[in-house]
Design an enzyme around this catalytic site. Structure first.
Site, PDB file in Angstrom:
ATOM      1  N   HIS A 187       0.829  -1.204   0.000  1.00 39.04           N
ATOM      2  CA  HIS A 187       0.000   0.000   0.000  1.00 39.04           C
ATOM      3  C   HIS A 187       0.866   1.256   0.000  1.00 39.04           C
ATOM      4  CE1 HIS A 187      -3.996  -1.292  -0.009  1.00 39.04           C
ATOM      5  NE2 HIS A 187      -4.005  -1.884   1.167  1.00 39.04           N
ATOM      6  N   ARG A 220      -8.529  -7.844 -13.877  1.00 41.62           N
ATOM      7  CA  ARG A 220      -8.125  -9.174 -13.369  1.00 41.62           C
ATOM      8  C   ARG A 220      -9.078  -9.564 -12.245  1.00 41.62           C
ATOM      9  NH1 ARG A 220      -2.520  -7.231 -14.504  1.00 41.62           N
ATOM     10  NH2 ARG A 220      -1.483  -8.864 -15.679  1.00 41.62           N
ATOM     11  N   ARG A 231     -11.916 -10.133 -17.325  1.00 42.16           N
ATOM     12  CA  ARG A 231     -11.371 -11.466 -17.597  1.00 42.16           C
ATOM     13  C   ARG A 231     -11.914 -12.428 -16.553  1.00 42.16           C
ATOM     14  NH1 ARG A 231      -5.024 -12.410 -17.368  1.00 42.16           N
ATOM     15  NH2 ARG A 231      -5.332 -12.223 -15.144  1.00 42.16           N
ATOM     16  N   ASN A 267       2.814 -11.874 -21.095  1.00 39.76           N
ATOM     17  CA  ASN A 267       3.498 -12.395 -19.902  1.00 39.76           C
ATOM     18  C   ASN A 267       3.543 -13.919 -19.951  1.00 39.76           C
ATOM     19  OD1 ASN A 267       3.201  -9.724 -19.316  1.00 39.76           O
ATOM     20  ND2 ASN A 267       1.695  -9.990 -17.705  1.00 39.76           N
ATOM     21  N   ASP A 268       2.382 -14.503 -20.208  1.00 38.98           N
ATOM     22  CA  ASP A 268       2.345 -15.966 -20.295  1.00 38.98           C
ATOM     23  C   ASP A 268       2.816 -16.455 -21.653  1.00 38.98           C
ATOM     24  OD1 ASP A 268       1.574 -17.098 -17.820  1.00 38.98           O
ATOM     25  OD2 ASP A 268      -0.403 -16.205 -18.059  1.00 38.98           O
ATOM     26  N   ARG A 277       8.288 -17.368 -16.093  1.00 39.68           N
ATOM     27  CA  ARG A 277       8.244 -15.911 -15.993  1.00 39.68           C
ATOM     28  C   ARG A 277       8.686 -15.390 -14.628  1.00 39.68           C
ATOM     29  NH1 ARG A 277       1.724 -14.676 -16.403  1.00 39.68           N
ATOM     30  NH2 ARG A 277       2.025 -12.852 -15.103  1.00 39.68           N
ATOM     31  N   CYS A 306      -2.544  -7.017 -23.461  1.00 38.57           N
ATOM     32  CA  CYS A 306      -2.628  -6.596 -22.063  1.00 38.57           C
ATOM     33  C   CYS A 306      -1.448  -7.131 -21.246  1.00 38.57           C
ATOM     34  CB  CYS A 306      -3.958  -7.004 -21.448  1.00 38.57           C
ATOM     35  SG  CYS A 306      -4.248  -8.771 -21.504  1.00 38.57           S
TER      36      CYS A 306
HETATM   37  C1  PEP Z   1      -0.458 -12.178 -19.495  1.00 40.28           C
HETATM   38  O1  PEP Z   1      -0.250 -13.379 -19.317  1.00 40.28           O
HETATM   39  O2  PEP Z   1       0.176 -11.474 -20.296  1.00 40.28           O
HETATM   40  C2  PEP Z   1      -1.521 -11.491 -18.731  1.00 40.28           C
HETATM   41  C3  PEP Z   1      -1.859 -10.240 -18.981  1.00 40.28           C
HETATM   42  O3  PEP Z   1      -2.102 -12.183 -17.721  1.00 40.28           O
HETATM   43  P1  PEP Z   1      -1.464 -12.392 -16.252  1.00 40.28           P
HETATM   44  O4  PEP Z   1      -0.223 -11.558 -16.169  1.00 40.28           O
HETATM   45  O5  PEP Z   1      -2.525 -11.993 -15.302  1.00 40.28           O
HETATM   46  O6  PEP Z   1      -1.190 -13.867 -16.268  1.00 40.28           O
HETATM   47 MG    MG Z   2      -1.705 -14.618 -18.261  1.00 37.13          MG
END
Ligand code: PEP
Ligand code: MG
Length: 533
Positions: free
Chosen positions: A183, A290, A325, A447-448, A458, A495
């Protein structure tokens, strides 16, 4: 003069000012045991402290949501039960009973892997300190009383300390402990106070009033700078402030490239507070809500009604696009109230849409809540981690079922709600052409996608240098997905973190990306970049 670099920039900016060492009074418990006759008195002391703490927090909660959360903790049954049972059954005095209960509760959050949930332990300890200050009759130092420019240096700052700070006087924050999702970090960012957190031992080697410079752009701290270095920091600070003012001015402009292409700039959020913080950035919408945070912060699967209230409030706050999502749990995100079996490869295991499709009641409660909220704004549904047309169709079929049920119940919802999917698995890239025929939009989750395409975890520091969304394989995948989406006339957004990286903007524009969705803190920089290209 002493200068060193640190890793965790919690809030950007540059500052130079005398140090204000924030030292807490001793709030540790007296450890005496009590006799049976003293029990009632100790319980009374706790009840009195609870009333005072609730009164304090009630007042503060009107101004800041963080305190509403603290009020819930203070009045929570688990806290009271823990304290009272230690007094009655273990003959501990009220201070010791409180200290042990707070620590026990905080440790539950400490042990969670998710960084966001881990930081909630700080809120519990913060409330514990408030109780203890009441019980000991001591005052905690009040940062609201600072009336000259300083950089606050502390072991750690608790939310209630930070929220009262006046940015006119508090030019910077340095903490020995803490993380960037705390925070303290969030508040520092929203107040525009530069902050470096988790810098390690520092307080012991400082005195009040000693000159400190901090560069929270590059993670540099300088203690007792000489004249030249001080000048250097001051110049950098002036430049930074000018640039911030310029970026704020740019916010009035829509994100349009120099050759006239309008790009949709959206924010990634986890809750309503994030939306409120992102709105002043002149958004085109929320590209990723999210929803899992709603599940992770609860002690039960949130009901349809509980979720509906949140999604509806979000849709009303952000009348532009709101992309929700569906639950993306599993992998590194766990729930306190649900037992996930230990898995050899959690990221390849039971997560996201796989869980939703296996737990249909949980999934339907969420879909119904999202659909109902769609009557209040421009809500879109997005499915995570899809690998096959069967999965997508099963999720869509359940959505249709929910629509029919709502229809029969006479509930209002958007019958033309857009349904999209994340592209974050290699399978979804390979099948992008097929998927594009069956959804209304794509959002690329780099990211994934990066971790699955490159087979690089990751979150593993040891292989962090191999994890790159600029890897040609990832770039080729992104290009193919955008082309496949456009072939079928659907919008393709992103995203994942790559969308918020100014070094990737030119490439992504060139590939034809329609929507960039990122943490609110990056929006100004990406807008500036888009306007310049
Ligand atoms: C991603 O995987 O790029 C994504 C936006 O989802 P998260 O980071 O919540 O897995
Ligand atoms: Mg993801």
């Amino acid at each position: 003069m002493r200068q060193f670099t640190v890793e965790k920039t919690a809030s950007r900016g540059i500052a130079a000012a005398p140090a204000y060492l924030y030292q807490e009074p001793d709030l540790s418990a007296e450890t005496d045991c009590i006799t049976e006759e003293q029990e009632e008195n100790e319980i009374l002391l706790f009840e009195k402290a609870k009333i005072s703490v609730s009164d304090e927090l009630n007042l503060l909660a009107e101004k800041n949501d963080i305190f509403a959360a603290h009020l819930e903790i203070a009045e929570d049954f688990t806290l009271s039960e823990g304290v009272l049972s230690r007094i009655r059954n273990e003959h501990k005095n009220v201070q010791l009973a409180l200290q042990e209960t707070v620590e026990e509760l905080a440790l539950i959050f400490d042990s969670m892997e998710d960084a966001y949930m881990k930081e909630r332990a700080a809120d519990i300890r913060d409330v514990g300190k408030r109780f203890m200050a009441q019980l000991k009759g001591t005052q905690r130092p009040d940062l609201a009383e600072i009336s000259q420019e300083v950089i606050v240096v502390a072991k750690d700052l608790f939310p209630s300390d930070t929220v009262k700070m006046n940015p006119k006087y508090i030019k910077g924050i340095i903490t020995e402990e803490g993380g960037i999702t705390s925070h303290v970090s969030i508040i520092a960012r929203s107040m525009g106070i530069p902050a470096l957190v988790g810098v390690g031992k520092l307080l012991d080697s400082l005195q009040n009033g000693i000159e400190v410079c901090m560069d929270a752009e590059n993670g540099v701290i300088c203690i007792e700078p000489d004249h030249d270095i001080l000048r250097e920091f001051q110049e950098k600070q002036e430049q930074f402030e000018k640039r911030q003012a310029y970026l704020e001015e740019l916010r009035n402009q829509p994100a349009v490239t120099r050759d006239g292409k309008k790009i949709s700039l959206c924010a990634n959020v986890g809750n309503l507070e994030d939306i409120e913080r992102a709105l002043p950035m002149n958004l085109d919408g929320i590209g990723l809500f999210r929803s899992e945070l709603l599940y992770m912060e609860n002690d039960h699967f949130p009901s349809e009604e509980e979720q509906f209230q949140v999604y509806k409030a979000a849709a009303e706050l952000c009348p532009q696009e709101l992309t929700i999502r569906t639950l993306d749990i599993g992998g590194d995100k766990e729930l306190t109230y649900f037992d996930f079996d230990k898995e050899e490869n959690p990221f390849l295991g039971w997560r996201a849409i796989r869980i939703s499709l296996d737990m249909k009641d949980v999934f339907k409660a969420q879909l119904r809540a999202i659909l109902r909220a769609s009557a209040f704004g421009h809500v879109r549904i997005m499915f995570p981690m899809i690998i096959s047309l069967e999965e997508l169709r099963a999720a869509e079929e359940l959505t249709t079922q929910c629509m029919e049920e709502l229809e029969q119940e006479g509930m209002d919802f958007d019958r033309n709600i857009e349904i999209g999917m994340m592209i974050e698995t290699p399978a979804s890239v390979m099948l992008a052409e097929e998927f594009a025929k069956e959804v209304d939009f794509f959002s690329i989750g780099t990211n994934d996608l990066t971790q699955y395409l490159l087979a690089v975890d990751r979150g593993n520091r040891k292989v962090a240098d191999r994890y790159s969304y600029f890897h040609p394989a990832v770039v080729k995948a992104i290009a193919a997905v955008i082309a496949a989406g456009h072939q079928e006339g659907i919008k393709v957004g992103m995203c994942g973190e790559m969308a918020g990286d100014p070094n990737a903007t030119l490439l992504l524009l060139d590939l034809g990306l329609d929507e960039f969705s990122m943490s609110a803190g990056n929006l100004d920089y990406i807008r500036e970049k888009i306007l310049s290209l």
